[in-house]
Design a protein around this motif. Structure first.
Motif, mmCIF file in Angstrom:
data_model
loop_
_atom_site.group_PDB
_atom_site.id
_atom_site.type_symbol
_atom_site.label_atom_id
_atom_site.label_comp_id
_atom_site.label_asym_id
_atom_site.label_seq_id
_atom_site.Cartn_x
_atom_site.Cartn_y
_atom_site.Cartn_z
ATOM 1 N N LEU A 71 -5.185 13.154 1.983
ATOM 2 C CA LEU A 71 -4.425 11.952 2.282
ATOM 3 C C LEU A 71 -5.012 10.836 1.433
ATOM 4 C CD1 LEU A 71 -2.147 10.985 4.164
ATOM 5 C CD2 LEU A 71 -3.913 10.386 5.832
ATOM 6 N N HIS A 72 -4.183 10.189 0.621
ATOM 7 C CA HIS A 72 -4.646 9.210 -0.359
ATOM 8 C C HIS A 72 -3.950 7.873 -0.109
ATOM 9 C CE1 HIS A 72 -5.819 7.671 -4.339
ATOM 10 N NE2 HIS A 72 -4.572 7.264 -4.458
ATOM 11 N N PHE A 73 -4.740 6.791 -0.063
ATOM 12 C CA PHE A 73 -4.212 5.445 0.094
ATOM 13 C C PHE A 73 -4.399 4.709 -1.229
ATOM 14 C CE2 PHE A 73 -5.564 6.843 4.248
ATOM 15 C CZ PHE A 73 -4.531 6.445 5.073
ATOM 16 N N GLU A 74 -3.334 4.107 -1.738
ATOM 17 C CA GLU A 74 -3.397 3.358 -2.995
ATOM 18 C C GLU A 74 -3.078 1.890 -2.703
ATOM 19 O OE1 GLU A 74 -0.323 3.287 -6.475
ATOM 20 O OE2 GLU A 74 -1.657 5.018 -6.725
ATOM 21 N N PHE A 75 -4.014 1.037 -3.028
ATOM 22 C CA PHE A 75 -3.875 -0.389 -2.746
ATOM 23 C C PHE A 75 -3.569 -1.146 -4.028
ATOM 24 C CE2 PHE A 75 -6.866 1.504 0.225
ATOM 25 C CZ PHE A 75 -6.304 1.147 1.440
ATOM 26 N N ALA A 76 -2.442 -1.824 -4.067
ATOM 27 C CA ALA A 76 -2.059 -2.588 -5.257
ATOM 28 C C ALA A 76 -2.834 -3.904 -5.336
ATOM 29 C CB ALA A 76 -0.565 -2.866 -5.237
ATOM 30 N N ALA A 77 -3.029 -4.550 -4.208
ATOM 31 C CA ALA A 77 -3.683 -5.859 -4.192
ATOM 32 C C ALA A 77 -5.094 -5.733 -3.624
ATOM 33 C CB ALA A 77 -2.871 -6.842 -3.367
ATOM 34 N N MET A 134 0.842 -1.154 0.000
ATOM 35 C CA MET A 134 0.000 0.000 0.000
ATOM 36 C C MET A 134 0.897 1.229 0.000
ATOM 37 S SD MET A 134 -2.895 1.174 2.726
ATOM 38 C CE MET A 134 -1.847 1.411 4.100
ATOM 39 N N ARG A 135 0.504 2.213 -0.790
ATOM 40 C CA ARG A 135 1.228 3.485 -0.831
ATOM 41 C C ARG A 135 0.349 4.564 -0.217
ATOM 42 N NH1 ARG A 135 4.109 3.592 -6.771
ATOM 43 N NH2 ARG A 135 5.181 1.615 -6.511
ATOM 44 N N VAL A 136 0.989 5.509 0.463
ATOM 45 C CA VAL A 136 0.278 6.609 1.098
ATOM 46 C C VAL A 136 0.820 7.914 0.527
ATOM 47 C CG1 VAL A 136 -0.346 7.693 3.282
ATOM 48 C CG2 VAL A 136 0.086 5.233 3.210
ATOM 49 N N TYR A 137 -0.101 8.771 0.101
ATOM 50 C CA TYR A 137 0.268 10.056 -0.507
ATOM 51 C C TYR A 137 -0.385 11.200 0.255
ATOM 52 C CZ TYR A 137 1.410 7.213 -4.612
ATOM 53 O OH TYR A 137 1.925 6.275 -5.465
ATOM 54 N N LEU A 138 0.291 12.341 0.261
ATOM 55 C CA LEU A 138 -0.278 13.572 0.784
ATOM 56 C C LEU A 138 -0.076 14.634 -0.281
ATOM 57 C CD1 LEU A 138 -1.563 15.140 3.170
ATOM 58 C CD2 LEU A 138 0.762 15.757 3.841
ATOM 59 N N GLY A 139 -1.190 15.147 -0.810
ATOM 60 C CA GLY A 139 -1.102 16.164 -1.847
ATOM 61 C C GLY A 139 -0.308 15.714 -3.061
ATOM 62 N N GLY A 140 -0.372 14.432 -3.406
ATOM 63 C CA GLY A 140 0.335 13.914 -4.571
ATOM 64 C C GLY A 140 1.752 13.445 -4.303
ATOM 65 N N ALA A 149 4.782 7.109 2.100
ATOM 66 C CA ALA A 149 5.105 5.795 2.669
ATOM 67 C C ALA A 149 4.680 4.682 1.738
ATOM 68 C CB ALA A 149 4.399 5.631 4.015
ATOM 69 N N ARG A 150 5.365 3.556 1.890
ATOM 70 C CA ARG A 150 4.975 2.289 1.245
ATOM 71 C C ARG A 150 4.944 1.250 2.354
ATOM 72 N NH1 ARG A 150 7.864 1.438 -4.615
ATOM 73 N NH2 ARG A 150 7.490 3.548 -5.365
ATOM 74 N N TRP A 151 3.796 0.642 2.519
ATOM 75 C CA TRP A 151 3.632 -0.365 3.564
ATOM 76 C C TRP A 151 3.238 -1.690 2.940
ATOM 77 C CZ3 TRP A 151 -0.119 3.421 6.336
ATOM 78 C CH2 TRP A 151 0.611 4.417 6.985
ATOM 79 N N SER A 152 3.672 -2.773 3.546
ATOM 80 C CA SER A 152 3.229 -4.091 3.117
ATOM 81 C C SER A 152 2.670 -4.822 4.329
ATOM 82 C CB SER A 152 4.378 -4.883 2.493
ATOM 83 O OG SER A 152 5.412 -5.073 3.432
ATOM 84 N N PHE A 153 1.755 -5.739 4.062
ATOM 85 C CA PHE A 153 1.085 -6.490 5.107
ATOM 86 C C PHE A 153 1.121 -7.961 4.734
ATOM 87 C CE2 PHE A 153 -0.659 -2.266 5.069
ATOM 88 C CZ PHE A 153 -0.715 -1.926 6.410
ATOM 89 N N ASP A 154 1.236 -8.816 5.725
ATOM 90 C CA ASP A 154 1.240 -10.259 5.534
ATOM 91 C C ASP A 154 -0.128 -10.694 5.031
ATOM 92 O OD1 ASP A 154 1.293 -13.090 5.924
ATOM 93 O OD2 ASP A 154 2.879 -12.815 7.395
ATOM 94 N N ASP A 155 -0.182 -11.714 4.196
ATOM 95 C CA ASP A 155 -1.447 -12.214 3.656
ATOM 96 C C ASP A 155 -2.230 -13.076 4.634
ATOM 97 O OD1 ASP A 155 -1.191 -10.917 1.258
ATOM 98 O OD2 ASP A 155 -0.245 -12.608 0.252
#
Length: 78
Positions: free
Chosen positions: A42-48, A1-7, A11-17
């Protein structure tokens, strides 16, 4: 997961499955100094993402990525 503020990526976070591993995890994000009156998105982008219906977990057809229990914002002096 990526976290953005104003573009800007903050941060880039990963979580166990494994569900037992990600229940009650927490992350801390320190925001760059901004004026208290400045509006920021504040924007959260989820890859999975996954569809619980497709994998047989429930009838819910929505594509889900993460459940957020709470978010707290704390102001710290610069």
């Amino acid at each position: 997961m990526r976290v953005y503020l104003g573009g800007e990526e903050l941060a880039r976070w990963s979580f166990d499955d494994e569900p037992a591993q990600y229940v009650n995890q927490h992350r801390v994000l320190t925001l760059p100094g901004v004026e208290a009156t400045a509006a920021r998105k504040l924007h959260f982008e989820f890859a999975a993402q996954r569809d619980p219906h497709y994998v047989g977990e429930s009838a819910d057809p929505r594509r889900l990525a993460m459940g957020i229990k709470s978010i707290e914002f704390w102001e710290h002096p610069l």
